[in-house]
Design a protein around this motif. Structure first.
Motif, PDB file in Angstrom:
ATOM      1  N   GLU A  20       0.664  -1.140   0.270  1.00  0.00           N
ATOM      2  CA  GLU A  20       0.084  -0.201  -0.696  1.00  0.00           C
ATOM      3  C   GLU A  20       0.996   0.981  -0.188  1.00  0.00           C
ATOM      4  O   GLU A  20       0.449   2.254   0.542  1.00  0.00           O
ATOM      5  CB  GLU A  20      -1.141   0.442   1.372  1.00  0.00           C
ATOM      6  N   GLN A  21       2.179   1.295  -0.318  1.00  0.00           N
ATOM      7  CA  GLN A  21       3.429   1.930  -0.475  1.00  0.00           C
ATOM      8  C   GLN A  21       3.494   2.044  -1.970  1.00  0.00           C
ATOM      9  O   GLN A  21       3.514   1.277  -2.739  1.00  0.00           O
ATOM     10  CB  GLN A  21       4.016   2.524   0.417  1.00  0.00           C
ATOM     11  N   ILE A  22       4.060   3.751  -2.410  1.00  0.00           N
ATOM     12  CA  ILE A  22       4.481   3.575  -3.056  1.00  0.00           C
ATOM     13  C   ILE A  22       6.246   4.288  -2.966  1.00  0.00           C
ATOM     14  O   ILE A  22       5.617   5.458  -2.352  1.00  0.00           O
ATOM     15  CB  ILE A  22       3.570   4.974  -4.429  1.00  0.00           C
ATOM     16  N   VAL A  23       7.511   3.964  -4.073  1.00  0.00           N
ATOM     17  CA  VAL A  23       8.369   4.760  -3.634  1.00  0.00           C
ATOM     18  C   VAL A  23       8.746   5.079  -5.252  1.00  0.00           C
ATOM     19  O   VAL A  23       9.034   4.905  -5.885  1.00  0.00           O
ATOM     20  CB  VAL A  23       9.071   3.334  -4.011  1.00  0.00           C
ATOM     21  N   PRO A  24       8.799   6.312  -4.924  1.00  0.00           N
ATOM     22  CA  PRO A  24       8.939   7.660  -6.084  1.00  0.00           C
ATOM     23  C   PRO A  24      10.520   6.791  -6.789  1.00  0.00           C
ATOM     24  O   PRO A  24      11.042   7.480  -6.309  1.00  0.00           O
ATOM     25  CB  PRO A  24       9.427   8.706  -5.131  1.00  0.00           C
ATOM     26  N   ALA A  25       9.474   6.910  -8.776  1.00  0.00           N
ATOM     27  CA  ALA A  25      11.251   6.866  -8.865  1.00  0.00           C
ATOM     28  C   ALA A  25      12.358   7.761  -9.265  1.00  0.00           C
ATOM     29  O   ALA A  25      13.887   7.691  -9.286  1.00  0.00           O
ATOM     30  CB  ALA A  25      10.618   6.296 -10.797  1.00  0.00           C
ATOM     31  N   GLU A  59      11.991   6.405   1.547  1.00  0.00           N
ATOM     32  CA  GLU A  59      11.202   7.007   0.461  1.00  0.00           C
ATOM     33  C   GLU A  59      10.313   6.814  -0.144  1.00  0.00           C
ATOM     34  O   GLU A  59      10.367   6.036  -0.719  1.00  0.00           O
ATOM     35  CB  GLU A  59      12.321   8.728   0.112  1.00  0.00           C
ATOM     36  N   ARG A  60       8.891   7.335   0.687  1.00  0.00           N
ATOM     37  CA  ARG A  60       7.842   6.159   0.395  1.00  0.00           C
ATOM     38  C   ARG A  60       6.312   7.315   0.379  1.00  0.00           C
ATOM     39  O   ARG A  60       6.499   7.846   1.562  1.00  0.00           O
ATOM     40  CB  ARG A  60       7.274   4.605   1.064  1.00  0.00           C
TER      41      ARG A  60
END
Length: 283
Positions: A20-25, A59-60
């Motif tokens: 349920e988390q996104i790591v920015p590219a 960083e998420r």
């Protein structure tokens, strides 16, 4: 790996979905800011390395706090196969095609999971759903054989080939009823092939407000993914980020007299790839 695109500061950014988390590219010093650019710049090993670095990143973003876009919001091509399941051809009263039958959509139709399907004011009455497996090209493909075609596919995702049936049937080319704004929801993520055991054995289904209306399996396709990619590559070069929607099984709304209405929530699910969910609103 699951690649996503999300809206941020007036633009669209690429990220890696971890639960349920996104790591920015951008936090990973990725070679491109968008998913299409990542697919063009990175081979299978490079994508795997990006996934490893994402897993280690602190960083998420919380997925619930961002608005997703289509995983590939800027493809050069969106190619859709028609009548690619025998049961859908039968319910439509048409003969199964002897070669892949395809039409195009455009980037204006693309939206992400959670974004709104908008019923056009001029043609709101006969808007239909179509649950589909869509694949995305990762390596350029031109004149490839079926045996090597999947090596050119980066991954897959659910797609809803939303269709205004009255407009579609006015024109044998179908595009006028298919290429409408918001009529190609897809996602939530692009799932790379290493996470998919078999593209030709995936359940595909539609639910509206929780009611199961459509269910099939990709093993029932007339032209499988590899055959379709190879056939298309005979006459056009398929490029990284190009989307190929592979057709829908029986159970579409036109066969039931059940069309989309404002207030509906449409869910398109493909086994192992997640659930695409979109509310329906009037223009």
């Amino acid at each position: 790996m699951r690649l996503v695109s999300y809206h941020e500061d007036g633009g669209i950014r690429a990220g890696i979905l971890l639960g349920e988390q996104i790591v920015p590219a951008a936090a990973l010093a990725a070679p491109a800011a968008g998913v299409r650019g990542l697919l063009a710049a990175l081979d299978e090993e490079g994508l795997a390395d990006l996934a490893r670095r994402a897993d280690e990143s602190d960083e998420r973003l919380e997925r619930s706090e961002v608005r997703l876009a289509a995983p590939v919001p800027d493809p050069q091509k969106i190619i859709c196969l028609g009548l690619n399941y025998r049961d859908h051809a039968e319910e439509s009263g048409q003969e199964p095609p002897s070669a892949p039958l395809w039409f195009g959509k455009f980037a204006n139709s693309l939206i992400g999971s959670g974004e709104q399907i908008v019923l056009p004011a001029a043609h709101p009455e006969y808007v239909d759903y179509e649950a589909e497996l869509a694949v995305v090209i990762g390596r350029p493909a031109h004149r490839v054989g079926a045996e090597e075609a999947l090596a050119h596919v980066a991954g897959a995702m659910p797609l809803n080939d939303v269709s205004a049936r009255d407009l579609q049937l006015q024109n044998p080319l179908w595009t006028s009823g298919k290429a409408i704004d918001t009529f190609a929801p897809c996602g939530p993520a692009l799932v790379t092939l290493d996470e998919i055991p078999d593209l030709q054995d995936l359940g595909v289904r539609t639910r509206i407000d929780g009611e199961l209306l459509q269910e099939g399996n990709t093993r029932e396709q007339i032209f499988g993914v590899a055959e379709a990619v190879a056939w298309l590559s005979r006459t056009m070069t398929l490029l990284p980020g190009d989307i190929i929607a592979t057709g829908t099984p029986a159970g579409v709304g036109a066969s039931k007299g059940r069309f989309l209405r404002a207030g509906d929530t449409v869910e398109i699910e493909v086994d192992g790839l997640g659930t695409l969910s979109n509310p329906v609103v009037n223009e």
